[in-house]
Design a protein around this motif. Structure first.
Motif, mmCIF file in Angstrom:
data_model
loop_
_atom_site.group_PDB
_atom_site.id
_atom_site.type_symbol
_atom_site.label_atom_id
_atom_site.label_comp_id
_atom_site.label_asym_id
_atom_site.label_seq_id
_atom_site.Cartn_x
_atom_site.Cartn_y
_atom_site.Cartn_z
ATOM 1 N N ALA A 162 58.827 34.831 15.285
ATOM 2 C CA ALA A 162 57.628 34.226 15.873
ATOM 3 C C ALA A 162 56.470 34.221 14.882
ATOM 4 C CB ALA A 162 57.239 34.978 17.146
ATOM 5 N N VAL A 163 56.336 35.300 14.120
ATOM 6 C CA VAL A 163 55.255 35.380 13.137
ATOM 7 C C VAL A 163 55.458 34.376 12.013
ATOM 8 C CG1 VAL A 163 54.197 36.849 11.375
ATOM 9 C CG2 VAL A 163 54.660 37.766 13.665
ATOM 10 N N ARG A 164 56.724 34.199 11.571
ATOM 11 C CA ARG A 164 56.989 33.219 10.514
ATOM 12 C C ARG A 164 56.636 31.806 10.968
ATOM 13 N NH1 ARG A 164 63.020 34.247 8.606
ATOM 14 N NH2 ARG A 164 63.122 35.478 10.517
ATOM 15 N N VAL A 165 57.072 31.459 12.183
ATOM 16 C CA VAL A 165 56.711 30.144 12.727
ATOM 17 C C VAL A 165 55.199 30.058 12.899
ATOM 18 C CG1 VAL A 165 57.001 28.557 14.668
ATOM 19 C CG2 VAL A 165 58.939 29.936 13.901
ATOM 20 N N GLY A 166 54.603 31.167 13.343
ATOM 21 C CA GLY A 166 53.175 31.183 13.594
ATOM 22 C C GLY A 166 52.330 31.001 12.348
ATOM 23 N N LEU A 167 52.751 31.583 11.235
ATOM 24 C CA LEU A 167 51.988 31.438 9.998
ATOM 25 C C LEU A 167 51.989 29.988 9.527
ATOM 26 C CD1 LEU A 167 53.025 34.664 8.050
ATOM 27 C CD2 LEU A 167 50.811 34.153 9.130
ATOM 28 N N MET A 168 53.148 29.321 9.649
ATOM 29 C CA MET A 168 53.190 27.897 9.310
ATOM 30 C C MET A 168 52.321 27.098 10.285
ATOM 31 S SD MET A 168 54.212 25.406 7.420
ATOM 32 C CE MET A 168 55.607 25.996 6.437
ATOM 33 N N ALA A 169 52.350 27.494 11.559
ATOM 34 C CA ALA A 169 51.540 26.817 12.568
ATOM 35 C C ALA A 169 50.051 27.006 12.292
ATOM 36 C CB ALA A 169 51.890 27.349 13.957
ATOM 37 N N ARG B 177 70.560 29.524 9.770
ATOM 38 C CA ARG B 177 69.390 29.537 8.895
ATOM 39 C C ARG B 177 68.682 28.184 8.909
ATOM 40 N NH1 ARG B 177 67.442 32.650 4.873
ATOM 41 N NH2 ARG B 177 66.241 31.647 3.214
ATOM 42 N N ALA B 178 69.481 27.107 8.996
ATOM 43 C CA ALA B 178 68.893 25.767 9.019
ATOM 44 C C ALA B 178 68.010 25.585 10.246
ATOM 45 C CB ALA B 178 70.001 24.709 9.012
ATOM 46 N N ARG B 179 68.455 26.126 11.377
ATOM 47 C CA ARG B 179 67.645 26.013 12.588
ATOM 48 C C ARG B 179 66.358 26.830 12.471
ATOM 49 N NH1 ARG B 179 69.492 23.769 17.236
ATOM 50 N NH2 ARG B 179 71.606 22.924 17.196
ATOM 51 N N ILE B 180 66.449 27.974 11.820
ATOM 52 C CA ILE B 180 65.248 28.789 11.628
ATOM 53 C C ILE B 180 64.250 28.060 10.728
ATOM 54 C CG2 ILE B 180 64.366 30.921 10.615
ATOM 55 C CD1 ILE B 180 66.918 32.301 11.532
ATOM 56 N N VAL B 181 64.755 27.445 9.656
ATOM 57 C CA VAL B 181 63.884 26.678 8.755
ATOM 58 C C VAL B 181 63.259 25.503 9.512
ATOM 59 C CG1 VAL B 181 63.822 25.205 6.699
ATOM 60 C CG2 VAL B 181 65.124 27.350 6.677
ATOM 61 N N ALA C 70 62.656 25.366 12.697
ATOM 62 C CA ALA C 70 61.647 25.919 13.598
ATOM 63 C C ALA C 70 60.351 26.221 12.854
ATOM 64 C CB ALA C 70 62.178 27.182 14.275
ATOM 65 N N VAL C 71 60.478 26.791 11.658
ATOM 66 C CA VAL C 71 59.284 27.150 10.887
ATOM 67 C C VAL C 71 58.520 25.911 10.442
ATOM 68 C CG1 VAL C 71 58.460 28.218 8.746
ATOM 69 C CG2 VAL C 71 60.220 29.356 10.125
ATOM 70 N N VAL C 72 59.259 24.936 9.862
ATOM 71 C CA VAL C 72 58.602 23.767 9.261
ATOM 72 C C VAL C 72 58.157 22.760 10.319
ATOM 73 C CG1 VAL C 72 58.877 21.817 7.685
ATOM 74 C CG2 VAL C 72 59.861 24.048 7.109
ATOM 75 N N LEU C 73 59.091 22.326 11.166
ATOM 76 C CA LEU C 73 58.766 21.265 12.115
ATOM 77 C C LEU C 73 58.016 21.783 13.340
ATOM 78 C CD1 LEU C 73 61.990 19.061 12.016
ATOM 79 C CD2 LEU C 73 59.856 18.802 10.739
ATOM 80 N N VAL C 74 58.541 22.859 13.949
ATOM 81 C CA VAL C 74 57.873 23.394 15.126
ATOM 82 C C VAL C 74 56.532 24.015 14.737
ATOM 83 C CG1 VAL C 74 58.028 25.022 17.046
ATOM 84 C CG2 VAL C 74 60.078 23.800 16.266
ATOM 85 N N GLY C 75 56.564 24.868 13.696
ATOM 86 C CA GLY C 75 55.333 25.511 13.272
ATOM 87 C C GLY C 75 54.336 24.536 12.666
ATOM 88 N N GLY C 76 54.760 23.845 11.619
ATOM 89 C CA GLY C 76 53.850 22.935 10.927
ATOM 90 C C GLY C 76 53.459 21.729 11.747
ATOM 91 N N GLY C 77 54.457 21.079 12.363
ATOM 92 C CA GLY C 77 54.183 19.842 13.105
ATOM 93 C C GLY C 77 53.356 20.068 14.345
ATOM 94 N N ILE C 78 53.785 20.973 15.203
ATOM 95 C CA ILE C 78 53.043 21.225 16.437
ATOM 96 C C ILE C 78 51.726 21.930 16.121
ATOM 97 C CG2 ILE C 78 53.086 22.416 18.672
ATOM 98 C CD1 ILE C 78 56.048 21.925 18.813
ATOM 99 N N ALA D 94 64.971 24.132 22.373
ATOM 100 C CA ALA D 94 65.938 23.184 21.818
ATOM 101 C C ALA D 94 66.461 23.635 20.454
ATOM 102 C CB ALA D 94 65.298 21.804 21.701
ATOM 103 N N VAL D 95 65.581 24.140 19.600
ATOM 104 C CA VAL D 95 65.970 24.456 18.227
ATOM 105 C C VAL D 95 66.642 25.822 18.116
ATOM 106 C CG1 VAL D 95 65.106 24.851 15.883
ATOM 107 C CG2 VAL D 95 64.168 22.982 17.261
ATOM 108 N N LEU D 96 66.117 26.813 18.838
ATOM 109 C CA LEU D 96 66.598 28.184 18.679
ATOM 110 C C LEU D 96 67.455 28.675 19.842
ATOM 111 C CD1 LEU D 96 63.356 29.839 17.234
ATOM 112 C CD2 LEU D 96 65.337 28.957 15.990
ATOM 113 N N HIS D 97 67.730 27.808 20.831
ATOM 114 C CA HIS D 97 68.590 28.162 21.968
ATOM 115 C C HIS D 97 68.032 29.344 22.774
ATOM 116 C CE1 HIS D 97 71.862 26.614 19.009
ATOM 117 N NE2 HIS D 97 71.274 25.611 19.631
#
Length: 263
Positions: free
Chosen positions: A79-86, A141-145, A147-155, A176-179
């Motif tokens: 969550a923190v990794r996605v959050g930092l990109m967000a 790992r691809a799904r995690i990436v 999530a970080v780039v598209l979910v975090g950065g995009g949203i 959808a991305v992380l099940h």
């Protein structure tokens, strides 16, 4: 504090409490809070409305996030990794938001509102999954990436630029991305949402577009609603909120549409 009536102030505080509750349970509290601010502060520049919205929302979102982390299964590191990109995305979005007018903002919000409403209507199961219903497929790992780039950065960028529905969009994307099951996705989304709010608020504060006195008052009510909503989501599930969310969405679309048409 802007020059507003006591009635308007009370209504804004009640809207902040309701938004905190909705956001904590199913996400999307901004679908109520931002339009309420636009309606209650019709003569205030859109950038100031957006900045004040972030100052209120970050308090309730933080309270809900703490409640979820204590009582729900959350992968805090992810969550923190996605959050930092967000956070970075939201700062970029907030930078561009300074030049947006209310006339442009209203139709965008209406589209976001209708999009969320359509999804909720077409997916009756949305908001009804229980903890433990998480998909058994492994998270690569691809799904995690993604999530970080598209979910975090995009949203995150969307949240800084406009904001309404960010919590809901995060829940949907993370599921959808992380099940993730709904409660875990909601808990994870709150941590990410704290980061997006922090990034956007930092930019709005730097630009001097936050009505701090009004935000502080509304934040108290938003926090109370968020804490109650998080506890209710964990104990009862969030299926019953669908009807409330849809009612609020369609009411706001009607009001914003009327204002846009008559304006």
């Amino acid at each position: 504090m802007p020059d507003i009536t006591l009635t308007t102030l009370i209504l804004l505080c009640l809207a902040a409490a309701a938004a905190g509750w909705i956001d904590a349970v199913v996400g999307g509290g901004g679908l109520l809070l931002l339009p309420a601010l636009l309606l209650g502060l019709p003569n205030v520049p859109a950038a100031h409305v957006l900045g004040t919205n972030k100052a209120v929302a970050i308090v309730g979102t933080s309270g809900a996030a703490i409640t979820y982390v204590r009582r729900a299964p959350v992968r805090v590191g992810l969550a923190v990794r996605v959050g930092l990109m967000a956070l970075a995305g939201s700062m970029a979005g907030a930078f561009f938001a300074a030049g947006i007018s209310s006339e442009v903002l209203r139709p965008v919000i209406m589209v976001a509102l209708l999009g969320v409403a359509a999804f909720v209507l077409l997916r009756p199961s949305f908001g009804t999954a229980a903890v433990g219903d998480t998909d058994a497929r492994p998270v690569t790992r691809a799904r995690i990436v993604t999530a970080v780039v598209l979910v975090g950065g995009g949203i995150g960028f969307y949240d800084g630029l406009f904001g309404p529905g960010t919590g809901t969009f995060l829940v949907l994307a993370l599921t959808a991305v992380l099940h993730l099951d709904l409660v875990t996705a909601s808990a994870t989304a709150k941590i990410v949402n704290v980061c997006t709010n922090a990034g956007a608020l930092a930019m709005f504060a730097y630009q001097g577009t936050v009505l701090w006195q009004l935000a502080a008052l509304m934040a108290v009510f938003n926090l109370a609603g968020a804490m109650a909503g998080a506890r209710m989501a964990l104990s009862r599930g969030s299926g019953f909120v669908r009807a409330v969310l849809l009612t609020v969405v369609f009411s706001l679309v009607a009001k914003l549409g009327y204002d846009q048409w008559t304006g």
